[in-house]
Enzyme design. Sequence first.
Site, PDB file in Angstrom:
ATOM      1  N   MET A 163      -0.993   4.342   0.639  1.00 38.03           N
ATOM      2  CA  MET A 163      -2.177   5.154   0.904  1.00 38.03           C
ATOM      3  C   MET A 163      -1.818   6.613   1.193  1.00 38.03           C
ATOM      4  O   MET A 163      -2.459   7.530   0.693  1.00 38.03           O
ATOM      5  CB  MET A 163      -2.962   4.579   2.080  1.00 38.03           C
ATOM      6  CG  MET A 163      -3.433   3.148   1.876  1.00 38.03           C
ATOM      7  SD  MET A 163      -4.591   2.978   0.516  1.00 38.03           S
ATOM      8  CE  MET A 163      -6.059   3.720   1.218  1.00 38.03           C
ATOM      9  N   GLY A 164      -0.822   6.843   2.040  1.00 43.08           N
ATOM     10  CA  GLY A 164      -0.408   8.213   2.326  1.00 43.08           C
ATOM     11  C   GLY A 164      -1.260   8.927   3.362  1.00 43.08           C
ATOM     12  O   GLY A 164      -1.558  10.121   3.222  1.00 43.08           O
ATOM     13  N   PHE A 165      -1.643   8.191   4.408  1.00 42.14           N
ATOM     14  CA  PHE A 165      -2.407   8.806   5.517  1.00 42.14           C
ATOM     15  C   PHE A 165      -3.687   9.485   5.025  1.00 42.14           C
ATOM     16  O   PHE A 165      -4.039  10.583   5.477  1.00 42.14           O
ATOM     17  CB  PHE A 165      -1.559   9.829   6.280  1.00 42.14           C
ATOM     18  CG  PHE A 165      -0.479   9.257   7.151  1.00 42.14           C
ATOM     19  CD1 PHE A 165      -0.371   7.891   7.381  1.00 42.14           C
ATOM     20  CD2 PHE A 165       0.447  10.104   7.757  1.00 42.14           C
ATOM     21  CE1 PHE A 165       0.635   7.382   8.199  1.00 42.14           C
ATOM     22  CE2 PHE A 165       1.454   9.604   8.583  1.00 42.14           C
ATOM     23  CZ  PHE A 165       1.547   8.237   8.792  1.00 42.14           C
ATOM     24  N   GLY A 211       2.154  -8.246   5.495  1.00 44.15           N
ATOM     25  CA  GLY A 211       1.760  -9.639   5.344  1.00 44.15           C
ATOM     26  C   GLY A 211       2.917 -10.586   5.581  1.00 44.15           C
ATOM     27  O   GLY A 211       3.946 -10.231   6.179  1.00 44.15           O
ATOM     28  N   ASN A 256       0.834  -1.197   0.000  1.00 47.16           N
ATOM     29  CA  ASN A 256       0.000   0.000   0.000  1.00 47.16           C
ATOM     30  C   ASN A 256       0.870   1.250   0.000  1.00 47.16           C
ATOM     31  O   ASN A 256       1.961   1.269   0.558  1.00 47.16           O
ATOM     32  CB  ASN A 256      -0.956   0.003   1.200  1.00 47.16           C
ATOM     33  CG  ASN A 256      -0.397   0.733   2.403  1.00 47.16           C
ATOM     34  OD1 ASN A 256      -0.463   1.960   2.493  1.00 47.16           O
ATOM     35  ND2 ASN A 256       0.188  -0.031   3.334  1.00 47.16           N
ATOM     36  N   SER A 287       5.669   5.175   8.747  1.00 52.00           N
ATOM     37  CA  SER A 287       5.043   4.907   7.455  1.00 52.00           C
ATOM     38  C   SER A 287       6.015   5.280   6.344  1.00 52.00           C
ATOM     39  O   SER A 287       6.617   6.354   6.378  1.00 52.00           O
ATOM     40  CB  SER A 287       3.754   5.714   7.293  1.00 52.00           C
ATOM     41  OG  SER A 287       3.288   5.634   5.953  1.00 52.00           O
ATOM     42  N   ASN A 311       2.988   7.495  14.995  1.00 52.88           N
ATOM     43  CA  ASN A 311       3.456   6.826  13.785  1.00 52.88           C
ATOM     44  C   ASN A 311       4.580   7.640  13.151  1.00 52.88           C
ATOM     45  O   ASN A 311       4.335   8.683  12.555  1.00 52.88           O
ATOM     46  CB  ASN A 311       2.292   6.659  12.802  1.00 52.88           C
ATOM     47  CG  ASN A 311       2.647   5.785  11.614  1.00 52.88           C
ATOM     48  OD1 ASN A 311       3.813   5.522  11.349  1.00 52.88           O
ATOM     49  ND2 ASN A 311       1.643   5.333  10.884  1.00 52.88           N
ATOM     50  N   SER A 316      -3.032  -7.472   7.691  1.00 51.61           N
ATOM     51  CA  SER A 316      -3.059  -8.212   6.429  1.00 51.61           C
ATOM     52  C   SER A 316      -3.560  -9.635   6.630  1.00 51.61           C
ATOM     53  O   SER A 316      -4.306 -10.166   5.796  1.00 51.61           O
ATOM     54  CB  SER A 316      -1.667  -8.226   5.794  1.00 51.61           C
ATOM     55  OG  SER A 316      -1.235  -6.916   5.500  1.00 51.61           O
TER      56      SER A 316
END
Length: 343
Positions: free
Chosen positions: A112-114, A267, A110, A174, A171, A318
Amino acid sequence: MYNLARQLLFKLSPETSHDLSLDLIGAGGRLGLNGLLSKSPAKLPVSVMGLEFPNPVGLAAGLDKNGAAIDGFAQLGFGFVEIGTVTPRPQPGNPKPRIFRLPHAEAIINRMGFNNLGVDNLVSRVQAAKYRGILGINIGKNFDTPVERAVDDYLICLDKVYAHASYVTVNVSSPNTPGLRSLQFGDSLKQLLQALSLRQQELTQRHGRRVPLAIKIAPDMSDEETVLVASALIESGMDAVIATNTTLSRQGVEGLPHGDEAGGLSGAPVREKSTHIVKVLAGELAGRLPIIAAGGITEGRHAAEKIAAGASLVQIYSGFIYKGPALIRESVDAIAAMPPAVR
């Protein structure tokens, strides 16, 4: 039942599947139906960070970024639920597509970027939820906030979520927000931790209770870097460390469709790397700080391996996507079967 649902969901794009699943879990929670999807795990209470967890298996942050399905996830049997990552202001995240399944490796990539609706929206959803169990809220910085001013974003979020969280996760790991991981090292980390610790003390006095702070770190650190992080966490008085976030490595997915997509890999392929970080942390922390392990738990025995490596709690994400709610009970049972001296 979940195997059939997964077959249908996996025919959709990963993000559409994610959003639909979140809607269904949320609706099931409002109707009180989610407990019917799987047998409740056995009680396996554990005390960590001064909090009493009904069992040591939690939902990792990222699956419910905005707190849209808190009650729904809680009804599935999780011992605790972590929502977010949330930022001070709403932001759309990175362009789509930004989630990729690698089913042959039981993995997800992923970037996603928060993407989230902002901290005020999340707080309103937490207030509306009926869940009164252990709730973690994961906080981050906005994409357009310079790294040099990241501490401001973390403090804004901490101020707003403090009264509503059982614990707060910071966090800094990321891989999808440029420059964020630099906050894990050296003076940047020390300055951030010092600011968080001071604000935690102020908020403790203001609210009359101390909300623990956990720092979530990446799996892509050397042993030496991990030891330095552990020392900084102890020195600053943090309450826990979460190991780990996703990896930038592509070991285990080479040549697979989507295996070269940019983003964080989660995962099964991150399992050994993540567990190694847990072991290094456990050796350095020597029980002075609890470890929450995340990364690659796709079977119950993997959860037990994390506990044996030195973790007090585990989180799944995951693995939940691939195995469904049954993985919660399977993980609790595997941990319960361990000798008490080990767990």
